[in-house]
Design a protein around this motif. Sequence first.
Motif, PDB file in Angstrom:
ATOM      1  N   LEU A   4      89.080 113.040  35.690  1.00  0.00           N
ATOM      2  CA  LEU A   4      90.377 112.438  35.941  1.00  0.00           C
ATOM      3  C   LEU A   4      91.131 113.267  36.975  1.00  0.00           C
ATOM      4  CD1 LEU A   4      91.483 111.615  32.286  1.00  0.00           C
ATOM      5  CD2 LEU A   4      90.489 110.044  33.963  1.00  0.00           C
ATOM      6  N   TYR A   5      92.024 112.599  37.694  1.00  0.00           N
ATOM      7  CA  TYR A   5      92.785 113.256  38.750  1.00  0.00           C
ATOM      8  C   TYR A   5      93.566 114.441  38.202  1.00  0.00           C
ATOM      9  CZ  TYR A   5      95.319 113.328  43.204  1.00  0.00           C
ATOM     10  OH  TYR A   5      95.825 113.664  44.431  1.00  0.00           O
ATOM     11  N   SER A  30      97.106 103.287  35.943  1.00  0.00           N
ATOM     12  CA  SER A  30      97.668 104.505  35.367  1.00  0.00           C
ATOM     13  C   SER A  30      98.605 105.116  36.400  1.00  0.00           C
ATOM     14  CB  SER A  30      96.569 105.504  35.017  1.00  0.00           C
ATOM     15  OG  SER A  30      95.724 104.993  34.010  1.00  0.00           O
ATOM     16  N   PHE A  46      85.788 110.215  42.761  1.00  0.00           N
ATOM     17  CA  PHE A  46      86.257 109.500  41.586  1.00  0.00           C
ATOM     18  C   PHE A  46      85.745 108.064  41.600  1.00  0.00           C
ATOM     19  CE2 PHE A  46      89.304 112.838  42.474  1.00  0.00           C
ATOM     20  CZ  PHE A  46      89.467 113.440  41.231  1.00  0.00           C
ATOM     21  N   GLU A  48      87.519 105.638  40.581  1.00  0.00           N
ATOM     22  CA  GLU A  48      88.701 104.776  40.679  1.00  0.00           C
ATOM     23  C   GLU A  48      89.403 104.985  42.016  1.00  0.00           C
ATOM     24  OE1 GLU A  48      90.506 106.339  37.076  1.00  0.00           O
ATOM     25  OE2 GLU A  48      90.186 104.397  36.101  1.00  0.00           O
ATOM     26  N   HIS A  49      90.197 104.001  42.407  1.00  0.00           N
ATOM     27  CA  HIS A  49      91.042 104.128  43.597  1.00  0.00           C
ATOM     28  C   HIS A  49      92.245 105.002  43.254  1.00  0.00           C
ATOM     29  CE1 HIS A  49      88.712 100.771  45.090  1.00  0.00           C
ATOM     30  NE2 HIS A  49      89.237  99.929  44.226  1.00  0.00           N
ATOM     31  N   HIS A  50      92.714 105.786  44.236  1.00  0.00           N
ATOM     32  CA  HIS A  50      93.937 106.571  44.062  1.00  0.00           C
ATOM     33  C   HIS A  50      94.915 106.249  45.188  1.00  0.00           C
ATOM     34  CE1 HIS A  50      91.222 109.027  41.515  1.00  0.00           C
ATOM     35  NE2 HIS A  50      92.311 109.165  40.799  1.00  0.00           N
ATOM     36  N   ALA A  85      87.800 104.275  45.713  1.00  0.00           N
ATOM     37  CA  ALA A  85      86.780 104.782  44.802  1.00  0.00           C
ATOM     38  C   ALA A  85      85.520 105.140  45.583  1.00  0.00           C
ATOM     39  CB  ALA A  85      86.461 103.727  43.748  1.00  0.00           C
ATOM     40  N   THR A 103      96.489 105.228  39.801  1.00  0.00           N
ATOM     41  CA  THR A 103      95.041 105.104  39.667  1.00  0.00           C
ATOM     42  C   THR A 103      94.691 103.678  39.282  1.00  0.00           C
ATOM     43  OG1 THR A 103      94.925 107.405  38.918  1.00  0.00           O
ATOM     44  CG2 THR A 103      93.014 106.024  38.504  1.00  0.00           C
ATOM     45  N   ASP A 105      91.519 100.887  38.421  1.00  0.00           N
ATOM     46  CA  ASP A 105      90.136 100.601  38.066  1.00  0.00           C
ATOM     47  C   ASP A 105      89.643  99.445  38.942  1.00  0.00           C
ATOM     48  OD1 ASP A 105      87.858  99.364  36.874  1.00  0.00           O
ATOM     49  OD2 ASP A 105      88.341 100.299  34.961  1.00  0.00           O
TER      50      ASP A 105
END
Length: 298
Positions: A4-5, A30, A46, A48-50, A85, A103, A105
Amino acid sequence: MPRLYDEIYPSAPLLNSEDAAHMSAAALMSVRYFQAEPSSMPEDVFDEHHILLNLQPVPHRVQNVRNGELRDFTFNLHDIIVTPAGTRSGWRWFAKSNVIVITLDPQKVEKFAQSELGMLLEPRQFEDLPQFSDPDLCAAGVILRDALENDDMSSAVMFEAMSRVFLVKLLQKYGRRRPEDVALSARFTSAHYNRVLAHIRAHLDQTITVDDLAAEAAMSKSHFNRVFKETLGSTPMQYVMAYRIEQATRMLSEADQSFAEISAACGFADQAHFSRSFKKITGQTPKEFRAGRVPDKK
């Protein structure tokens, strides 16, 4: 093992939607709010996209390594950085940070884009955007952050509503739509998808058949079945059921509609059929789901 970030950020988030008792576990995103003294983060990848939103009013120097390339730049107020991601990225900043990290998904993004916006996204979904300015998107992020400060039901409602607004803004401006010429050999394009989705929405309270949907796409039933599954990953009837459950979930969050009304509006044969189908997909009965979402009236 993907991390996780906030597991590699040098300080704990001041606010974190994952820790809020009243935020839905099925939320679209998130949200974490960080402030940290000058420091760095190691390179990592990761799933996931940030989306990084800069709230620091004083321009400051930042370095970002992504996929082996170093960028050394000035980070300005309302600047945003999108890290899709699968991107290897590392950071170093030379002044106190003040950032919101959102964040996403990819599976939830894909589903939301399809069902809410009629968009078929490329697998990568977002452009690799190291730096751009968008005060409007930052303002939406600030509303999300502020909703976390009061962990109560009204803030949870605001968070969920604004998360949808934020994602709509993000996708409409920066989402990577699937080009018509690469929509598989299927040739099931966004235009086909939008006609099919419009039919499902207009007839949700009725029986919907594969023949109906194939007719909307102007395809034979067998060809439609094949290309729909190739493009969207589920059969047409699985998609229709998932859409019925998604709309029922939204209605269950509101206390003014009965189970029978929701069952009828979403096209289930009867309330028992609704309850069985809902539990099969979500793991909860409609009653259990509503009890966890709507506060008791005193």
